[in-house]
Design a protein around this motif. Structure first.
Motif, mmCIF file in Angstrom:
data_model
loop_
_atom_site.group_PDB
_atom_site.id
_atom_site.type_symbol
_atom_site.label_atom_id
_atom_site.label_comp_id
_atom_site.label_asym_id
_atom_site.label_seq_id
_atom_site.Cartn_x
_atom_site.Cartn_y
_atom_site.Cartn_z
ATOM 1 N N PHE A 1 130.303 84.319 -8.794
ATOM 2 C CA PHE A 1 129.027 84.011 -8.156
ATOM 3 C C PHE A 1 127.972 85.010 -8.633
ATOM 4 C CE2 PHE A 1 132.333 82.537 -5.263
ATOM 5 C CZ PHE A 1 131.952 81.209 -5.094
ATOM 6 N N PRO A 2 126.718 84.563 -8.774
ATOM 7 C CA PRO A 2 125.681 85.474 -9.276
ATOM 8 C C PRO A 2 125.408 86.616 -8.302
ATOM 9 C CG PRO A 2 124.717 83.416 -8.494
ATOM 10 C CD PRO A 2 126.201 83.212 -8.502
ATOM 11 N N SER A 3 124.832 87.691 -8.827
ATOM 12 C CA SER A 3 124.553 88.864 -8.002
ATOM 13 C C SER A 3 123.582 88.546 -6.872
ATOM 14 C CB SER A 3 123.990 89.993 -8.863
ATOM 15 O OG SER A 3 122.798 89.578 -9.528
ATOM 16 N N THR A 4 122.786 87.489 -7.035
ATOM 17 C CA THR A 4 121.884 87.087 -5.952
ATOM 18 C C THR A 4 122.651 86.548 -4.755
ATOM 19 O OG1 THR A 4 121.647 84.939 -7.041
ATOM 20 C CG2 THR A 4 119.931 86.584 -7.463
ATOM 21 N N VAL A 5 123.928 86.181 -4.984
ATOM 22 C CA VAL A 5 124.779 85.684 -3.897
ATOM 23 C C VAL A 5 125.628 86.816 -3.329
ATOM 24 C CG1 VAL A 5 126.634 84.097 -3.284
ATOM 25 C CG2 VAL A 5 124.811 83.354 -4.824
ATOM 26 N N THR A 6 126.287 87.580 -4.217
ATOM 27 C CA THR A 6 127.122 88.688 -3.744
ATOM 28 C C THR A 6 126.279 89.857 -3.250
ATOM 29 O OG1 THR A 6 127.315 89.504 -6.016
ATOM 30 C CG2 THR A 6 129.054 88.059 -5.208
ATOM 31 N N ASP B 1 128.177 86.845 4.534
ATOM 32 C CA ASP B 1 129.183 85.896 4.087
ATOM 33 C C ASP B 1 128.793 85.320 2.730
ATOM 34 O OD1 ASP B 1 130.791 86.118 6.375
ATOM 35 O OD2 ASP B 1 129.563 84.647 7.457
ATOM 36 N N LEU B 2 129.780 84.928 1.961
ATOM 37 C CA LEU B 2 129.531 84.293 0.680
ATOM 38 C C LEU B 2 129.155 82.838 0.957
ATOM 39 C CD1 LEU B 2 129.611 85.072 -2.295
ATOM 40 C CD2 LEU B 2 132.015 84.395 -2.344
ATOM 41 N N ALA B 3 127.870 82.541 0.867
ATOM 42 C CA ALA B 3 127.339 81.254 1.314
ATOM 43 C C ALA B 3 128.004 80.045 0.657
ATOM 44 C CB ALA B 3 125.827 81.223 1.101
ATOM 45 N N PRO B 4 128.269 80.050 -0.669
ATOM 46 C CA PRO B 4 128.879 78.854 -1.268
ATOM 47 C C PRO B 4 130.282 78.544 -0.744
ATOM 48 C CG PRO B 4 127.864 80.246 -2.956
ATOM 49 C CD PRO B 4 127.863 81.044 -1.685
ATOM 50 N N LEU B 5 130.903 79.489 -0.056
ATOM 51 C CA LEU B 5 132.256 79.269 0.449
ATOM 52 C C LEU B 5 132.313 79.085 1.964
ATOM 53 C CD1 LEU B 5 134.383 81.784 -1.675
ATOM 54 C CD2 LEU B 5 134.007 79.343 -2.044
ATOM 55 N N LEU B 6 131.165 79.015 2.618
ATOM 56 C CA LEU B 6 131.175 78.930 4.074
ATOM 57 C C LEU B 6 131.808 77.644 4.585
ATOM 58 C CD1 LEU B 6 127.762 80.490 5.147
ATOM 59 C CD2 LEU B 6 130.052 81.236 5.827
#
Length: 377
Positions: free
Chosen positions: A234-239, A248-253
């Protein structure tokens, strides 16, 4: 401590202290001596060493340990499937360290060089293979684990033993039926189930089957495994963060509505690979990372978790210089920092609607300052 597998492929009497003791590279930390209150170059088979570990951990706010569990099937696997099991079985007998604990199954094969994982046995690089066996073996594995699950110190969530899996995609089609069998066996042995937790690390990016397998296996939760979490694809804008989880890691919620957060104290593989690039963290950066995570938690009062676990990498990964244990350069500073942050944990305050927007913005600005390295603030 000495194990037969290391004796075989690294030489009689080998332990990871062989990498640390003679190492003269700048910045390599070594165990604080017993005379200074540390643990020295210990042997984990020693009950007294493990007792001291438990005392130091408790006194510093560490609530429990996650132990790697090794069970192999395949090329050169032991007949009983077990590797590096001796100290854990000793703990069952002598009770040390007297701390809550749970297992993470480090399920990938062993090869001769760390970090150069090749999962085909045919080229001769694999030291111990991993093929996961069949339902008969899965049942045998469960009953080995059951002794630990029944221990009063084993961590449970809503009555279910916590069990972490390191690399789920490596199981391929075997993970779902194995976990289903274990769930069934756990219920027939007095538990409501097993609480399976996935590891979010760099293998998520490398293993293209992960998404499909985790959907089929229906794991309960996931945790952020730092620093490998940053390589999860995941990109640094996510982590977002530099040293610790900042949300929380939004793409995995959707898959994991509950995610356990974490942090790390630094990472330096030079004891294993002299040419590796260190990824250190100063005491101040570790402090800021913990404050970042804890401030973020306080800023989300709607985030309710029945047992909120926070994973710090690591207690004693000396070969990767990721350790909270006291060392010769920083003494007890990392443990003192952890204690300070835990005893100054911010309260989650519910603000009136008129103040909510302003409060959220102020907290966001504060977190951005704490969570990122100085170079990008």
């Amino acid at each position: 401590h000495q194990i037969p597998e290391n004796d075989w492929f690294r030489g009689k009497g080998y332990t990871e202290w062989n990498l640390i003791l003679p190492n003269m590279a700048p910045g390599i930390r070594k165990p604080l001596s017993l005379d200074e209150g540390g643990l020295g170059y210990y042997d984990l088979m020693s009950e007294e060493t493990r007792r001291m570990q438990g005392k130091i951990a408790r006194d510093s706010g560490v609530n429990g340990f996650i132990y790697y569990h090794y069970w192999f099937t395949g090329l050169r696997a032991p007949k009983d499937h077990l590797v590096m099991h001796q100290t854990l079985e000793k703990m069952l007998i002598d009770g040390e360290p007297d701390l809550p604990f749970a297992f993470s199954w480090a399920n990938e094969p062993w090869v001769r060089r760390w970090g150069k994982m090749n999962f085909t046995d045919s080229n001769g690089t694999t030291v111990i293979g991993q093929t996961y066996g069949d339902p008969v073996e899965w049942e045998s594995h469960f009953y080995y684990l059951l002794t630990f699950f029944r221990h009063p110190n084993y961590i449970k969530i809503q009555g279910e033993p916590l069990f972490i899996i390191y690399r789920i995609a490596h199981f391929r089609e075997k993970l779902q039926p194995m976990l289903n069998l274990w769930r069934k066996l756990s219920k027939s042995n007095g538990f409501p189930g097993i609480h399976f937790v996935n590891t979010i690390g760099n293998y998520r990016r490398k293993d293209w089957r992960t998404t499909k397998i985790e959907k089929e296996a229906k794991l309960d939760k996931a945790f952020h495994f730092w620093p490998l979490y940053r390589g999860s694809g995941f990109p640094s804008t996510v982590t977002k963060s530099f040293t610790s989880s900042n949300g929380d890691l939004a793409p995995l919620l959707e898959r994991y509505p509950t995610q356990f957060w974490g942090a790390f104290v630094g990472f330096d593989r030079r004891p294993r690979y002299p040419i590796a690039k260190p990824d250190p963290r100063t005491i101040a950066e570790f402090n800021n990372g913990l404050e970042c995570s804890f401030e973020t938690m306080a800023g989300y009062p709607s985030r309710h978790i029945s047992k909120n676990l926070f994973f710090v990498t690591a207690w004693n990964e000396w070969g990767e210089q990721a350790m909270l244990e006291p060392d010769d350069l920083n003494k007890f500073d990392r443990l003192s920092t952890l204690w300070h942050r835990l005893t100054n944990f911010p309260l989650a305050v519910i603000f009136p609607d008129s103040d909510k927007i302003q409060n959220i913005e102020l907290r966001k600005q504060a977190r951005e300052t704490l969570c990122l390295p100085k170079s990008v603030r």
